[in-house]
Design an enzyme around this catalytic site. Structure first.
Site, mmCIF file in Angstrom:
data_model
loop_
_atom_site.group_PDB
_atom_site.id
_atom_site.type_symbol
_atom_site.label_atom_id
_atom_site.label_comp_id
_atom_site.label_asym_id
_atom_site.label_seq_id
_atom_site.Cartn_x
_atom_site.Cartn_y
_atom_site.Cartn_z
ATOM 1 N N SER A 182 0.829 -1.206 0.000
ATOM 2 C CA SER A 182 0.000 0.000 0.000
ATOM 3 C C SER A 182 0.866 1.260 0.000
ATOM 4 O O SER A 182 1.696 1.442 -0.883
ATOM 5 C CB SER A 182 -0.955 -0.054 1.199
ATOM 6 N N HIS B 7 -7.584 -5.693 0.446
ATOM 7 C CA HIS B 7 -6.410 -4.831 0.337
ATOM 8 C C HIS B 7 -5.155 -5.424 0.975
ATOM 9 O O HIS B 7 -4.093 -4.837 0.891
ATOM 10 C CB HIS B 7 -6.747 -3.477 0.999
ATOM 11 N N ASP C 75 -10.093 -5.294 -4.846
ATOM 12 C CA ASP C 75 -9.614 -4.439 -3.747
ATOM 13 C C ASP C 75 -10.381 -3.124 -3.802
ATOM 14 O O ASP C 75 -10.250 -2.357 -4.757
ATOM 15 C CB ASP C 75 -8.108 -4.187 -3.887
#
Length: 266
Positions: free
Chosen positions: A98, A248, A220
């Site tokens: 991320s 995610h 996601d």
């Protein structure tokens, strides 16, 4: 304040201490270095493994955090540079989930000798939709998210965690993420969340030229597949690997898929 980066980021050095190849793992929002536990074990015999907690997360000392300083992702990138230089890391592989995918990239642009390869896992250079760009969110979505965070943080956590984790058939994953989010100071979580969701590092992709693997969950809510394709198109020496994962956090929900993708890349 000046603080030793090893203490500030609670750096852990594990794996094969004699290996000349190093893997550095950076975690995403609301989590800490423990979220890599299912992946790092697959590489511990062959590689030196470095994990750390971003300032404001995990066990990083609260005194190290400043709302003003960490309202920009470059500050997290500078921390990565500091800890890598302290450990005398050169030509390592940076694996970022991320936001850490992007902060690792920013660190590499500023200090190109540190990392020779990058792995982006469900990473995004911009979360907001734009002209001819699908980021996944409208400004109204973020306004609603921020409002919920500030109105009742713990109620927000209980909704945010299962939505972003996905995998409703594995409720224990959402519970773990909710507990991790709940451990954050609400004002820190708000500032970090806003720094991430309001960031736009698309132009930095042009400055980045490291061999890269982009791992993207097929589903996601935070980072749609289109974002993975965008990274692949705009990072010159990159390959996109879309994995059959929901949510995610594929390194927690589908670790074997992530491990296999990284092993193939390395």
């Amino acid at each position: 304040m000046n603080m030793n980066p090893i203490e500030k980021n609670i750096v852990t050095v594990a794996g094969n201490q004699n290996s000349e190849e190093t893997l550095v793992f950076g975690h995403g929002f609301g989590t800490d270095q423990t979220y890599w536990r299912l992946v790092t074990k697959a590489f511990s015999e062959q590689y030196k493994i470095i994990t750390f907690d971003n300032v404001g997360a995990g066990k990083s000392p609260p005194i190290a955090y400043s709302n003003n300083k960490y309202s920009q992702l470059q500050s997290y990138a500078d921390d990565i540079i500091d800890l890598a230089e302290n450990l005398q890391i050169k030509d390592a592989t940076f694996i970022g989930h991320s936001v850490s995918g992007i902060t690792g990239m920013l660190a590499s642009i500023k200090a190109p000798e540190l990392f020779s390869k990058h792995v982006f896992i469900n990473a995004s250079p911009r979360y907001l939709n734009d002209t001819e760009y699908i980021g996944g969110f409208e400004q109204s979505d973020l306004k609603d998210l921020y409002n919920k965070m500030q109105t009742n943080y713990h109620a927000w956590v209980s909704g945010f965690a299962p939505t972003f984790m996905g995998n409703p058939e594995k409720p224990e994953l959402a519970i773990e993420f909710a507990n991790s989010l709940a451990s954050l100071r609400p004002d820190v979580a708000y500032t970090v969340c806003k720094a991430i969701f309001e960031s736009d590092h698309r132009k930095d992709l042009i400055k980045f030229n490291k061999k890269s693997l982009i791992i993207q969950s097929i589903k996601d809510i935070a980072v749609p597949v289109e974002v993975g394709k965008y990274l692949n198109k705009n990072i010159k020496d990159s390959v996109l690997f879309v994995i059959n994962a929901d949510g995610h956090f594929p390194h927690i929900s589908a670790p074997e898929e992530v491990i296999q993708a990284i092993k193939t890349f390395l």
